[in-house]
Design a protein around this motif. Structure first.
Motif, PDB file in Angstrom:
ATOM      1  N   GLU A  32      -0.747  -4.651  12.344  1.00 57.12           N
ATOM      2  CA  GLU A  32       0.466  -4.387  13.115  1.00 57.12           C
ATOM      3  C   GLU A  32       1.534  -3.690  12.262  1.00 57.12           C
ATOM      4  O   GLU A  32       2.114  -2.680  12.672  1.00 57.12           O
ATOM      5  CB  GLU A  32       1.011  -5.722  13.634  1.00 57.12           C
ATOM      6  CG  GLU A  32       2.269  -5.629  14.431  1.00 57.12           C
ATOM      7  CD  GLU A  32       2.783  -7.008  14.819  1.00 57.12           C
ATOM      8  OE1 GLU A  32       4.005  -7.170  14.856  1.00 57.12           O
ATOM      9  OE2 GLU A  32       1.967  -7.915  15.078  1.00 57.12           O
ATOM     10  N   VAL A  33       1.765  -4.216  11.084  1.00 62.94           N
ATOM     11  CA  VAL A  33       2.780  -3.650  10.194  1.00 62.94           C
ATOM     12  C   VAL A  33       2.368  -2.262   9.722  1.00 62.94           C
ATOM     13  O   VAL A  33       3.176  -1.328   9.713  1.00 62.94           O
ATOM     14  CB  VAL A  33       3.047  -4.590   8.997  1.00 62.94           C
ATOM     15  CG1 VAL A  33       3.925  -3.926   7.952  1.00 62.94           C
ATOM     16  CG2 VAL A  33       3.679  -5.883   9.477  1.00 62.94           C
ATOM     17  N   SER A  34       1.114  -2.104   9.335  1.00 60.37           N
ATOM     18  CA  SER A  34       0.665  -0.802   8.831  1.00 60.37           C
ATOM     19  C   SER A  34       0.730   0.266   9.916  1.00 60.37           C
ATOM     20  O   SER A  34       1.116   1.397   9.641  1.00 60.37           O
ATOM     21  CB  SER A  34      -0.751  -0.891   8.250  1.00 60.37           C
ATOM     22  OG  SER A  34      -1.720  -1.095   9.268  1.00 60.37           O
ATOM     23  N   ASP A  35       0.374  -0.087  11.146  1.00 67.20           N
ATOM     24  CA  ASP A  35       0.474   0.877  12.242  1.00 67.20           C
ATOM     25  C   ASP A  35       1.911   1.357  12.409  1.00 67.20           C
ATOM     26  O   ASP A  35       2.170   2.553  12.564  1.00 67.20           O
ATOM     27  CB  ASP A  35      -0.021   0.275  13.557  1.00 67.20           C
ATOM     28  CG  ASP A  35      -1.523   0.156  13.637  1.00 67.20           C
ATOM     29  OD1 ASP A  35      -2.220   0.715  12.779  1.00 67.20           O
ATOM     30  OD2 ASP A  35      -2.005  -0.510  14.579  1.00 67.20           O
ATOM     31  N   SER A  36       2.837   0.432  12.354  1.00 66.33           N
ATOM     32  CA  SER A  36       4.246   0.769  12.521  1.00 66.33           C
ATOM     33  C   SER A  36       4.757   1.638  11.372  1.00 66.33           C
ATOM     34  O   SER A  36       5.383   2.688  11.591  1.00 66.33           O
ATOM     35  CB  SER A  36       5.067  -0.517  12.610  1.00 66.33           C
ATOM     36  OG  SER A  36       6.431  -0.211  12.684  1.00 66.33           O
ATOM     37  N   VAL A  37       4.476   1.227  10.152  1.00 59.66           N
ATOM     38  CA  VAL A  37       4.966   1.955   8.975  1.00 59.66           C
ATOM     39  C   VAL A  37       4.305   3.325   8.863  1.00 59.66           C
ATOM     40  O   VAL A  37       4.985   4.337   8.639  1.00 59.66           O
ATOM     41  CB  VAL A  37       4.737   1.127   7.694  1.00 59.66           C
ATOM     42  CG1 VAL A  37       5.010   1.945   6.444  1.00 59.66           C
ATOM     43  CG2 VAL A  37       5.601  -0.117   7.713  1.00 59.66           C
ATOM     44  N   LEU A  38       3.005   3.362   9.019  1.00 63.23           N
ATOM     45  CA  LEU A  38       2.301   4.642   8.896  1.00 63.23           C
ATOM     46  C   LEU A  38       2.700   5.610  10.009  1.00 63.23           C
ATOM     47  O   LEU A  38       2.852   6.812   9.765  1.00 63.23           O
ATOM     48  CB  LEU A  38       0.782   4.423   8.904  1.00 63.23           C
ATOM     49  CG  LEU A  38       0.216   3.707   7.683  1.00 63.23           C
ATOM     50  CD1 LEU A  38      -1.249   3.343   7.917  1.00 63.23           C
ATOM     51  CD2 LEU A  38       0.373   4.537   6.426  1.00 63.23           C
ATOM     52  N   GLY A  39       2.881   5.096  11.215  1.00 63.53           N
ATOM     53  CA  GLY A  39       3.309   5.947  12.318  1.00 63.53           C
ATOM     54  C   GLY A  39       4.689   6.525  12.075  1.00 63.53           C
ATOM     55  O   GLY A  39       4.926   7.722  12.282  1.00 63.53           O
ATOM     56  N   ARG A  61      -2.749   9.793   7.690  1.00 61.42           N
ATOM     57  CA  ARG A  61      -2.321   8.546   8.331  1.00 61.42           C
ATOM     58  C   ARG A  61      -3.532   7.750   8.814  1.00 61.42           C
ATOM     59  O   ARG A  61      -3.620   6.541   8.607  1.00 61.42           O
ATOM     60  CB  ARG A  61      -1.397   8.840   9.509  1.00 61.42           C
ATOM     61  CG  ARG A  61      -0.902   7.564  10.201  1.00 61.42           C
ATOM     62  CD  ARG A  61      -0.475   7.759  11.638  1.00 61.42           C
ATOM     63  NE  ARG A  61      -1.559   8.327  12.414  1.00 61.42           N
ATOM     64  CZ  ARG A  61      -1.408   9.317  13.302  1.00 61.42           C
ATOM     65  NH1 ARG A  61      -0.226   9.835  13.542  1.00 61.42           N
ATOM     66  NH2 ARG A  61      -2.445   9.782  13.965  1.00 61.42           N
ATOM     67  N   ASP A  62      -4.483   8.428   9.444  1.00 63.77           N
ATOM     68  CA  ASP A  62      -5.675   7.743   9.960  1.00 63.77           C
ATOM     69  C   ASP A  62      -6.510   7.138   8.829  1.00 63.77           C
ATOM     70  O   ASP A  62      -7.024   6.024   8.959  1.00 63.77           O
ATOM     71  CB  ASP A  62      -6.521   8.701  10.789  1.00 63.77           C
ATOM     72  CG  ASP A  62      -5.845   9.115  12.081  1.00 63.77           C
ATOM     73  OD1 ASP A  62      -4.858   8.466  12.488  1.00 63.77           O
ATOM     74  OD2 ASP A  62      -6.291  10.123  12.691  1.00 63.77           O
ATOM     75  N   ALA A  63      -6.641   7.855   7.724  1.00 62.45           N
ATOM     76  CA  ALA A  63      -7.409   7.349   6.581  1.00 62.45           C
ATOM     77  C   ALA A  63      -6.751   6.107   5.993  1.00 62.45           C
ATOM     78  O   ALA A  63      -7.422   5.120   5.683  1.00 62.45           O
ATOM     79  CB  ALA A  63      -7.559   8.430   5.528  1.00 62.45           C
ATOM     80  N   ALA A  64      -5.441   6.145   5.853  1.00 59.44           N
ATOM     81  CA  ALA A  64      -4.721   4.982   5.328  1.00 59.44           C
ATOM     82  C   ALA A  64      -4.825   3.808   6.296  1.00 59.44           C
ATOM     83  O   ALA A  64      -5.001   2.664   5.872  1.00 59.44           O
ATOM     84  CB  ALA A  64      -3.254   5.350   5.084  1.00 59.44           C
ATOM     85  N   ASP A  65      -4.754   4.078   7.590  1.00 56.97           N
ATOM     86  CA  ASP A  65      -4.829   3.020   8.596  1.00 56.97           C
ATOM     87  C   ASP A  65      -6.184   2.323   8.566  1.00 56.97           C
ATOM     88  O   ASP A  65      -6.260   1.119   8.776  1.00 56.97           O
ATOM     89  CB  ASP A  65      -4.546   3.600   9.986  1.00 56.97           C
ATOM     90  CG  ASP A  65      -4.409   2.512  11.031  1.00 56.97           C
ATOM     91  OD1 ASP A  65      -3.823   1.450  10.716  1.00 56.97           O
ATOM     92  OD2 ASP A  65      -4.872   2.717  12.165  1.00 56.97           O
ATOM     93  N   LYS A  66      -7.231   3.065   8.303  1.00 58.39           N
ATOM     94  CA  LYS A  66      -8.566   2.450   8.236  1.00 58.39           C
ATOM     95  C   LYS A  66      -8.692   1.502   7.051  1.00 58.39           C
ATOM     96  O   LYS A  66      -9.465   0.554   7.095  1.00 58.39           O
ATOM     97  CB  LYS A  66      -9.638   3.534   8.146  1.00 58.39           C
ATOM     98  CG  LYS A  66      -9.850   4.260   9.449  1.00 58.39           C
ATOM     99  CD  LYS A  66     -10.903   5.322   9.320  1.00 58.39           C
ATOM    100  CE  LYS A  66     -11.033   6.097  10.622  1.00 58.39           C
ATOM    101  NZ  LYS A  66     -11.979   7.209  10.511  1.00 58.39           N
ATOM    102  N   ALA A  67      -7.920   1.755   5.995  1.00 57.60           N
ATOM    103  CA  ALA A  67      -8.009   0.922   4.778  1.00 57.60           C
ATOM    104  C   ALA A  67      -7.190  -0.354   4.881  1.00 57.60           C
ATOM    105  O   ALA A  67      -7.394  -1.286   4.117  1.00 57.60           O
ATOM    106  CB  ALA A  67      -7.552   1.736   3.575  1.00 57.60           C
ATOM    107  N   ILE A  68      -6.245  -0.399   5.830  1.00 55.15           N
ATOM    108  CA  ILE A  68      -5.343  -1.549   5.949  1.00 55.15           C
ATOM    109  C   ILE A  68      -5.493  -2.151   7.349  1.00 55.15           C
ATOM    110  O   ILE A  68      -5.531  -1.430   8.328  1.00 55.15           O
ATOM    111  CB  ILE A  68      -3.881  -1.116   5.741  1.00 55.15           C
ATOM    112  CG1 ILE A  68      -3.713  -0.474   4.380  1.00 55.15           C
ATOM    113  CG2 ILE A  68      -2.949  -2.311   5.882  1.00 55.15           C
ATOM    114  CD1 ILE A  68      -2.369   0.169   4.171  1.00 55.15           C
ATOM    115  N   GLY A  69      -5.562  -3.446   7.409  1.00 56.48           N
ATOM    116  CA  GLY A  69      -5.662  -4.108   8.703  1.00 56.48           C
ATOM    117  C   GLY A  69      -7.098  -4.364   9.098  1.00 56.48           C
ATOM    118  O   GLY A  69      -8.007  -4.305   8.275  1.00 56.48           O
ATOM    119  N   ASN A  70      -7.294  -4.606  10.357  1.00 60.42           N
ATOM    120  CA  ASN A  70      -8.631  -5.016  10.830  1.00 60.42           C
ATOM    121  C   ASN A  70      -9.256  -4.055  11.823  1.00 60.42           C
ATOM    122  O   ASN A  70     -10.216  -4.397  12.483  1.00 60.42           O
ATOM    123  CB  ASN A  70      -8.553  -6.415  11.425  1.00 60.42           C
ATOM    124  CG  ASN A  70      -7.555  -6.523  12.552  1.00 60.42           C
ATOM    125  OD1 ASN A  70      -7.001  -5.519  12.985  1.00 60.42           O
ATOM    126  ND2 ASN A  70      -7.308  -7.728  13.027  1.00 60.42           N
TER     127      ASN A  70
END
Length: 71
Positions: A32-39, A61-70
């Motif tokens: 949740e946090v990573s989606d918000s910050v990265l977006g 952004r998509d590459a970083a999002d895949k590395a963080i969260g579930n």
């Protein structure tokens, strides 16, 4: 305290807590946090960068999002 001491303490902390850290990074809250910050970061960069780099911003952004969260 020297910088080497701080680095070594950081390394020890990471080694001792790597399972907990990995669990936290892959949590729902981290997603949740990573989606918000990265977006928000991607949108900011797109506002100040030329349109020709927007696709690269989205890819990063998509590459970083895949590395963080579930997800």
């Amino acid at each position: 305290m020297a910088i080497d001491d701080l680095v070594n303490q950081g390394k020890q902390f990471l080694e001792q807590n790597k399972d907990k850290i990995q669990e936290a990074v892959k949590s729902d809250k981290a997603e949740e946090v990573s989606d918000s910050v990265l977006g928000a970061a991607a949108e900011f960069v797109k506002k100040v960068a030329p349109e020709s780099v927007h696709e690269h911003v989205d890819t990063a952004r998509d590459a970083a999002d895949k590395a963080i969260g579930n997800e």
